[in-house]
Design a protein around this motif. Structure first.
Motif, mmCIF file in Angstrom:
data_model
loop_
_atom_site.group_PDB
_atom_site.id
_atom_site.type_symbol
_atom_site.label_atom_id
_atom_site.label_comp_id
_atom_site.label_asym_id
_atom_site.label_seq_id
_atom_site.Cartn_x
_atom_site.Cartn_y
_atom_site.Cartn_z
ATOM 1 N N SER A 344 0.933 -1.213 0.121
ATOM 2 C CA SER A 344 0.049 0.098 -0.078
ATOM 3 C C SER A 344 0.821 1.085 -0.019
ATOM 4 C CB SER A 344 -0.739 0.076 1.127
ATOM 5 O OG SER A 344 -0.098 -0.329 2.339
ATOM 6 N N GLN A 345 1.905 1.137 0.779
ATOM 7 C CA GLN A 345 2.989 2.141 0.660
ATOM 8 C C GLN A 345 3.656 2.613 -0.350
ATOM 9 O OE1 GLN A 345 2.451 3.469 3.714
ATOM 10 N NE2 GLN A 345 3.864 5.077 3.263
ATOM 11 N N ARG A 347 2.608 1.659 -3.223
ATOM 12 C CA ARG A 347 1.570 1.813 -4.455
ATOM 13 C C ARG A 347 1.453 3.656 -4.051
ATOM 14 N NH1 ARG A 347 -2.415 0.112 -8.227
ATOM 15 N NH2 ARG A 347 -3.668 1.787 -8.268
ATOM 16 N N LYS A 348 1.255 4.006 -3.018
ATOM 17 C CA LYS A 348 0.682 5.686 -2.663
ATOM 18 C C LYS A 348 1.976 6.399 -3.371
ATOM 19 C CE LYS A 348 -1.502 5.659 1.291
ATOM 20 N NZ LYS A 348 -1.463 5.437 2.619
ATOM 21 N N GLU A 351 1.578 6.207 -7.256
ATOM 22 C CA GLU A 351 0.669 6.965 -7.809
ATOM 23 C C GLU A 351 0.978 8.698 -7.776
ATOM 24 O OE1 GLU A 351 -2.715 6.217 -5.056
ATOM 25 O OE2 GLU A 351 -3.204 4.374 -6.132
ATOM 26 N N LYS A 352 1.849 9.010 -6.740
ATOM 27 C CA LYS A 352 2.084 10.453 -6.730
ATOM 28 C C LYS A 352 3.182 10.701 -7.834
ATOM 29 C CE LYS A 352 3.947 12.470 -2.924
ATOM 30 N NZ LYS A 352 4.321 12.187 -1.350
#
Ligand SMILES: [Zn+2]
Ligand SMILES: [Zn+2]
Lengths: 544, 350
Positions: A344-345, A347-348, A351-352
């Motif tokens: 999740s980290q 992926r964040k 995305e940024k």
């Protein structure tokens, strides 16, 4: 020494026990100089040298050496099922008859055999080549003859995977398996320097082009109903499973590299992706899928295949089949390996990163694989139905807290493919398999009906169990209609259900269609050949 | 080749010498049968009178479930029936295996049964017999087959056993219970450890001993017998992956057969080791036997009959044709089935 390499090959080849394979590998590398070790790693991990002497010329040399007539060679080949092995056996049988002394084992180094002798064959004219081949065969014992010939034909394969080699080298040197896997990825030459670097204790590797070993997902084999009850939906991150080329895009020290999962550097094949990579900050590695992408939509895989089979990419092709990278993971960020961070980290951050790039460069072909818009396991089930429409293979389920692992590890990443298409087809031809199945007819050609004819539509190798394979083998032998080299056409009688992942119109095939990943789903013993599917059905599917 | 003018020709009951009214290895029920050897595809029940070579009498009696009508004669002795001279000569295949020689009105035919030229301490060495017509098998009638030398092979077997023992494993060799098991036993280096046997192997080994052979001691695996670690075990192929085999853990499994020459076959059956060991001829042996027989006509039976016969005609200029029989050996699969069948039969009769 060639002798030791042959002994290693034999030890690894003849056992099915992983522990024995690994211990044979450890023993070999422990007593081997770096140059030979580099070549051994090269071959054992499945890397090849291009075929140096065409099969026809190998056969001709064997004929000169043994005096065995063509028809007898063909009979032998049919039983053995492997060209190099047939040649080795026949050459070996002829050796003892004529030579006064049986061939001793070769004490020349593996490097010498490969670099001087094998690669040297290429430069020779046909007659010289022939006499050298015969000379070399005479120097080698049976296993060495086989290995040498196999290397010439360019398809040397052993019962040792890269994983086992990594395990053995790690056991021997104490360097972690991950580091060795990492160093083996990508392109390298089998030199002594390479081997020394491969087992070097300092694991901060300097080679900036190296990709990370790809983390692979397992097919979802759990019961969905139960799984959805025991797992919290929101612990999972769910994406589409894209049907493209898995790859890593690397930006380090002002340079970029695009690697395929097969370990090939494919940067030059995708200039548009390389262009987009200029916007990535140094010390970034993306994991994703290369897709043919036009007008906000994926194109079928066949288009992408056209791109990768061409040596150079033309402007026309760039326009007709534009490539893009659907990124779904970030492995390295600001020069730091972040694979152990939760998904999740990562992926964040991804995305940024892609958002920022899009702002600077709206035409960038870098995208982030979207999250499937579902809010429950139940909802997901219905969303999965959209897969075909979106030209994806199904779903990817990734545990939000998972690290990016090495190889294949069960439990954190699942691939959940949509059910395949099915067709009932008739067995019309067969040929012997290779390796383990060399003595059996295991490579099948299937046809479907067009009027009164069976038109070949697919070749398939896998899907039957051992006893079924034996039965089909017996059927093929008893019902042969004609022989074309190793291929036998057979009485059209047996019907099989084939599964496949996709279908495309194709002008290259007589049938006008090309199936993707056809394989045998089951043997339809209940169906007569006359009830197999018709070609029109498949053509309609391809055109829909 | 079913020409009844020939001295010997195939009928629906088997190879028949009409002049002597004798069949060789008949598959049907006949009055008088000469048996070349006791393997099940050659020695079948139901005939009235059996004749075999002396060293093989006990084995044959056992395999025919103690039929009362089994007679034997020494190698080389000639008997006469209706003017046909009949004698038996060593075939080197298993204990008591014989080639049957028929001489009638100056013409000589030899039915060789199964045979090999390689030395084997458990049976008499093959004896070349000159003849006009030679009937040969061709189980391994392809030039890819070349058997390793006896010493090399047994060094390989013994060092495999030794290595397994030193790594704490037992060694299981799967082999034909009649002939091959005893041949292997005779070549084992028993200083490495004790030899255990499956019941099917043990009973035949004991008959070999009763027939006068000096074989190393064996221990039959049965209830109450505890395996010494690092032992070697001889058992028929049918035990592969059976509960019986699992009791031998940890164990390395080898298969001893001529089929092990081909890598694909070796790998498909997933043994840990394949020993190339056959009681049939390899390619060069077949050619040597044909040459030494000096036969002007060669009839080829089970195996790669079409290939071998064609080779004799086109490459060696010898008149040859295929003789169709019910002897096994057409394909690996059939061969394996015969093996299984044999071991099952033996287990039943125990
Ligand atoms: Zn036999
Ligand atoms: Zn036989």
């Amino acid at each position: 020494m060639m002798e030791e390499f042959a002994r290693l090959f034999k030890a690894v080849d003849e056992t099915t026990k992983t522990s024995q394979k690994v211990s044979a590998l450890v023993q070999y590398f422990a007593n081997c100089d770096a140059r030979d070790a580099a070549w051994a790693v090269y071959f054992l991990t499945g890397r090849k040298i291009r075929q140096l002497v065409p099969s026809q010329k190998l056969r001709a040399a064997l004929r000169v050496k043994t005096g065995i007539p063509q028809w007898l060679f063909d009979e032998a080949y049919e039983v053995v099922g492997d060209l190099a092995e047939t040649i080795a056996l026949l050459a070996d049988n002829a050796t003892n008859q004529n030579a006064q002394t049986p061939p001793s084992r070769s004490s020349l180094s593996l490097t010498c055999w490969v670099e001087d002798r094998l690669l040297g064959l290429k430069k020779l004219d046909e007659l010289e080549q022939q006499s050298k081949l015969i000379e070399y065969w005479d120097e080698l014992n049976i296993t060495e003859k086989f290995i040498f010939t196999k290397l010439i034909t360019g398809n040397f394969r052993v019962g040792a995977s890269q994983q086992l080699v990594v395990k053995a080298l790690s056991q021997l040197t104490g360097v972690s398996e991950d580091s060795i896997t990492h160093r083996l990825a990508g392109e390298w030459s089998p030199t002594c320097d390479f081997y020394r670097a491969l087992i070097h204790q300092d694991t901060k590797d300097s080679d900036k082009s190296r990709p990370y070993p790809f983390y692979l997902a397992y097919p979802l084999e759990v019961d969905y109903d139960q799984y959805s009850k025991q797992e919290n939906f929101f612990d999972w991150s769910i994406e589409w499973k894209w049907d493209g080329i898995r790859s890593q895009l690397i930006a380090r020290d002002g340079e970029s590299f695009l690697w395929s999962r097969g370990g090939e550097l494919i940067s030059s094949g995708f200039p548009e992706i390389m262009e987009a990579s200029k916007y990535l900050p140094d010390g970034t590695v993306l994991d994703g899928e290369i897709l043919a992408w036009a007008n906000g939509d994926a194109m079928p895989f066949q288009f992408l295949q056209k791109r990768i089979t061409r040596k150079s990419v033309t402007k026309k092709m760039l326009a007709e089949i534009p490539g893009a990278l659907m990124a779904y993971d970030l492995l390295e960020w600001q020069g730091v390996d972040i694979r152990s961070e939760p998904f999740s980290q990562r992926r964040k951050l991804l995305e940024k990163l892609i958002d920022t790039i899009k702002m600077e460069n709206p035409n960038s072909v870098l995208m982030v694989s979207p999250i499937v818009p579902a809010d429950s396991w139940q909802d997901l089930l219905s969303k999965r139905e959209d897969s075909r429409k979106l030209k994806v293979e199904g779903l990817m389920l990734k545990r939000a807290s998972s690290a990016y692992g090495v190889g294949r590890r069960k439990g954190d990443w699942w691939k959940w493919k949509i059910d395949p298409y099915l067709v009932d087809a008739v067995l019309i031809a067969a040929q012997p398999g290779h390796g383990r199945r060399a003595s059996l007819y295991t490579d099948y050609t299937f046809g479907v009906w067009q009027n009164e004819d069976l038109i070949p539509v697919a070749k398939a190798y896998s899907g039957l169990d051992d006893s079924e394979i034996r039965k089909v083998d017996a059927f093929v032998r008893k019902n042969t209609l004609g022989r074309f080299g190793p291929v036998r056409t057979v009485k059209p009688e047996l019907v099989f259900e084939l599964a496949f992942e996709g279908i495309q119109a194709s002008s290259r095939h007589k049938s006008g269609i090309a199936m993707r990943f056809p394989r045998i789903a089951r043997w339809r013993m209940d169906k007569p050949a006359s009830e197999a599917d018709r070609l029109e059905t498949l053509q309609n599917l391809a055109n829909s | 080749m079913s020409d009844s003018n020939n001295l010997i020709y195939p009928t629906d009951k088997g190879l028949y010498c009409q002049a002597a009214d004798v069949y060789v290895d008949p598959w049907g029920k006949v009055e008088r049968a000469i048996i070349t050897h006791a393997h099940s595809d050659h020695a079948r029940w139901g005939s009235q009178n059996y004749l075999c070579a002396e060293p093989g009498e006990k084995v044959l009696r056992y395999r025919l479930q103690n039929a009362p009508n089994v007679e034997s004669m020494p190698y080389g002795k000639t008997i006469e029936r209706n003017g046909v001279k009949i004698s038996l000569h060593p075939a080197g295949h298993i204990l008591g295996s014989a080639q049957a020689r028929f001489e009638y009105k100056g013409e000589v035919w030899v039915v060789s049964g199964d045979y090999k030229l390689n030395p084997d301490p458990t049976c008499a060495l093959f004896e070349p017999v000159k003849c006009d017509t030679f009937i040969t098998e061709s189980t391994f009638g392809l030039p890819i087959y070349k058997w390793p030398e006896h010493e090399e092979l047994f060094e390989d077997i013994n060092s495999w056993w030794y290595k397994n023992k030193s790594e704490g494993r037992n060694s299981l060799i799967l082999c034909y219970a009649l002939g091959k098991a005893q041949r292997i036993l005779a070549g084992l280096d028993t200083s490495i450890g004790p030899v255990y046997t499956h019941g099917a192997v043990e009973v035949l080994t004991e008959i070999y001993r009763q027939s006068g052979l000096n074989l190393p001691a064996t221990i039959k695996i049965q209830a109450g017998v505890k395996l010494e670690p690092g032992s070697i075990i001889l058992a028929p192929p049918s035990v592969q992956n059976s509960p019986w085999q699992r009791k031998l853990q940890p164990v390395s499994v080898a298969f001893a057969s001529g089929w092990m020459q081909v890598r694909g076959i070796r790998r498909r059956r997933s043994f840990d080791k394949g020993f190339i060991l056959s009681d049939h001829c390899d390619w060069n042996s077949l050619l040597t036997a044909v040459k030494e027989s000096e036969a002007s006509q060669v009839l080829v039976t089970h195996g790669y009959a079409d290939v071998f016969s064609r080779y004799l005609q086109t490459e060696m200029g010898i008149a040859s044709s295929i003789l169709s029989t019910h002897f096994a050996g057409e394909s690996v699969m059939e061969q394996e089935e015969v093996l299984e069948e044999v071991s099952e039969v033996i287990e039943e009769t125990e």
